[in-house]
Structures are given as C-alpha cells and as structure tokens.
Design a protein around this motif. Structure first.
Motif, PDB file in Angstrom:
ATOM      1  N   THR A  22       0.826  -1.200   0.000  1.00 54.97           N
ATOM      2  CA  THR A  22       0.000   0.000   0.000  1.00 54.97           C
ATOM      3  C   THR A  22       0.867   1.258   0.000  1.00 54.97           C
ATOM      4  OG1 THR A  22      -1.691  -1.176   1.243  1.00 54.97           O
ATOM      5  CG2 THR A  22      -1.844   1.214   1.245  1.00 54.97           C
ATOM      6  N   GLU A  75     -10.730  -1.149   4.374  1.00 53.71           N
ATOM      7  CA  GLU A  75      -9.539  -0.859   3.561  1.00 53.71           C
ATOM      8  C   GLU A  75      -9.101  -2.104   2.792  1.00 53.71           C
ATOM      9  OE1 GLU A  75      -9.220   0.380   7.073  1.00 53.71           O
ATOM     10  OE2 GLU A  75     -10.157   2.202   6.312  1.00 53.71           O
ATOM     11  N   ARG A  76     -10.080  -2.684   2.067  1.00 51.94           N
ATOM     12  CA  ARG A  76      -9.830  -3.926   1.340  1.00 51.94           C
ATOM     13  C   ARG A  76      -8.804  -3.736   0.226  1.00 51.94           C
ATOM     14  NH1 ARG A  76      -8.136  -7.382  -0.730  1.00 51.94           N
ATOM     15  NH2 ARG A  76      -8.983  -9.259  -1.676  1.00 51.94           N
ATOM     16  N   GLY A  77      -8.909  -2.644  -0.517  1.00 50.60           N
ATOM     17  CA  GLY A  77      -7.919  -2.348  -1.557  1.00 50.60           C
ATOM     18  C   GLY A  77      -7.965  -3.290  -2.741  1.00 50.60           C
ATOM     19  N   HIS A 120      -2.425  -3.480  -2.996  1.00 57.25           N
ATOM     20  CA  HIS A 120      -2.625  -2.604  -1.851  1.00 57.25           C
ATOM     21  C   HIS A 120      -3.819  -3.065  -1.028  1.00 57.25           C
ATOM     22  CE1 HIS A 120      -5.238  -1.021  -4.977  1.00 57.25           C
ATOM     23  NE2 HIS A 120      -5.951  -0.445  -4.040  1.00 57.25           N
ATOM     24  N   GLY A 121      -3.858  -2.602   0.228  1.00 59.74           N
ATOM     25  CA  GLY A 121      -4.982  -2.906   1.109  1.00 59.74           C
ATOM     26  C   GLY A 121      -4.761  -4.165   1.932  1.00 59.74           C
ATOM     27  N   ASN A 122      -5.732  -4.450   2.801  1.00 62.84           N
ATOM     28  CA  ASN A 122      -5.670  -5.636   3.663  1.00 62.84           C
ATOM     29  C   ASN A 122      -6.101  -6.870   2.881  1.00 62.84           C
ATOM     30  OD1 ASN A 122      -5.019  -4.528   6.383  1.00 62.84           O
ATOM     31  ND2 ASN A 122      -6.899  -3.364   6.062  1.00 62.84           N
TER      32      ASN A 122
END
Ligand SMILES: Cc1cc2nc3c(=O)[nH]c(=O)nc-3n(C[C@H](O)[C@H](O)[C@H](O)COP(=O)(O)OP(=O)(O)OC[C@H]3O[C@@H](n4cnc5c(N)ncnc54)[C@H](O)[C@@H]3O)c2cc1C
Length: 166
Positions: free
Chosen positions: A79, A124-126, A133-135
């Motif tokens: 990220t 914040e999956r992204g 990026h993201g979780n």
C-alpha cells in the motif's frame, strides 16, 4: 506551565490521551491542552467506529483467518510503496506498528478492560491479491461499545492521574 509539568501534550484526542496517560503512569506530571472543552475529550475517536488493526488475533483465528506479521507487513508495504530516501522513518514506523498490532496491542488494551466485538470486518480492502494494496485478509476489530469504548480506558486513566496530582 512548563514549570508545573514535565510534559505538555497539545490535543486531548486519542493520541494525546494515550501519550498523556502513559507519561503520567511513568510517574511524570503532564498538562493536556486542547482548544475544545472537557466534553470533547477523546476527539474524533469518541465518534469513530472504534475499529482496530490487529494481526493474528484470537478473533481472526476463531473465524479461520490466517494472518501473520509477515503478511500484514507485505500488505502495508504494498500500500505504502516506500521507494524514496525520505520514506526511511515511515518504514520504521510501519514495522514498529505492525509488530505492536501483532504483539502486545490486544493484551495491553484488554488489561485496561477493552473488549472486541467477535466479528472481524474487512475495511480498507484495496486490491484483490496479497501483493496489491490494502488488507488481503480481514483485520478490522470493532471495539465493544464502538468509539466511546476505545476512549473510556484512557479517559479513566487520565482522571485517575488527575486525582493523584500527575
Ligand atoms: C466518524 C469517524 C469514524 C472513524 N472510525 C475509525 C475507525 O473505525 N478506526 C480507526 O482506526 N479510525 C477511525 N476514525 C479515525 C480516528 O478516529 C482518528 O484518526 C483518530 O481518532 C485521530 O486521533 P488524534 O488524537 O490523532 O486526533 P483528534 O481526535 O483529531 O484530536 C486532536 C485534538 O487536538 C485538538 N487540537 C487541534 N489543534 C489544536 C490547537 N492548535 N490547540 C489546541 N488543541 C488543538 C483538537 O481539538 C482535538 O481534540 C474515524 C473518524 C471519524 C470522524
């Protein structure tokens, strides 16, 4: 003021309250200054959802979510995209914070009476894979009682410090 305290903390939001209470519990005298009145203690955190970033928690494990410091670090770096000299300190901070979230953070809060709603969310999956990026796994642990529930232990500790003159 500087003569009356070892430390002056500006801002009584959650970050200011955490700093002030840790300093007071270390035996130092602290003054907390905020532009707002005492009714706004806790700042934004009071109004927040109280969702906390924790890594490889018992709540995640119970739901079958496999998480680790290494995976969380990979997600963080994917990220942040640190690639400049001036990213040195943000990288150090990221490593320390992910270690805290994978280590003592949950027990530290729990010892203060903090509790977690037993369903882990996926904020914040992204992106859609572990390299983006993201979780890449759910890590959003909602505080039991949401925002007021995350402020409460620190407000309590601050008021105890006030009573004992710190
Ligand atoms: C609706 C909402 C939901 C949220 N949900 C989540 C969530 O689920 N999970 C999550 O991790 N984050 C969440 N957040 C974000 C999180 O709440 C904030 O990032 C965090 O609380 C910020 O804390 P802080 O102490 O750094 O700042 P603040 O809470 O903004 O505190 C700063 C304090 O400084 C004071 N101040 C500012 N300037 C001065 C000055 N010049 N002189 C004196 N005092 C000053 C302000 O009055 C304030 O009290 C949410 C935020 C909102 C608004």
């Amino acid at each position: 003021m500087a003569e009356e305290a070892d430390v002056i903390v500006v801002g009584a939001g959650l970050s200011g309250l955490v700093a002030a209470t840790e300093i007071a519990d270390a035996g130092k005298r602290v003054i907390v200054v905020d532009q707002e009145g005492e009714q706004s203690l806790g700042g934004q955190a009071f109004w927040s959802f109280g969702g906390l970033f924790l890594v490889d928690s018992p709540e995640q494990r119970r739901l079958g979510i496999k998480d680790s410091y290494e995976l969380a670090m990979q997600d963080w770096l994917g990220t942040a995209g640190f690639d400049r000299d001036e990213d040195y300190w943000p990288r150090q901070w990221a490593e320390a914070y992910v270690a805290f979230a994978a280590g003592e953070k949950r027990d530290w809060l729990r010892a203060m009476g903090h509790r977690i709603f037993p369903v882990v969310g996926w904020a914040e999956r992204g992106g859609y894979d572990a390299m983006g990026h993201g979780n890449s796994v759910p890590r959003f642990h909602v505080t039991w009682g949401t925002g007021p529930g995350i402020v409460e232990p620190f407000e309590r500790r601050a008021r105890e410090a006030l009573k004992s003159g710190r």
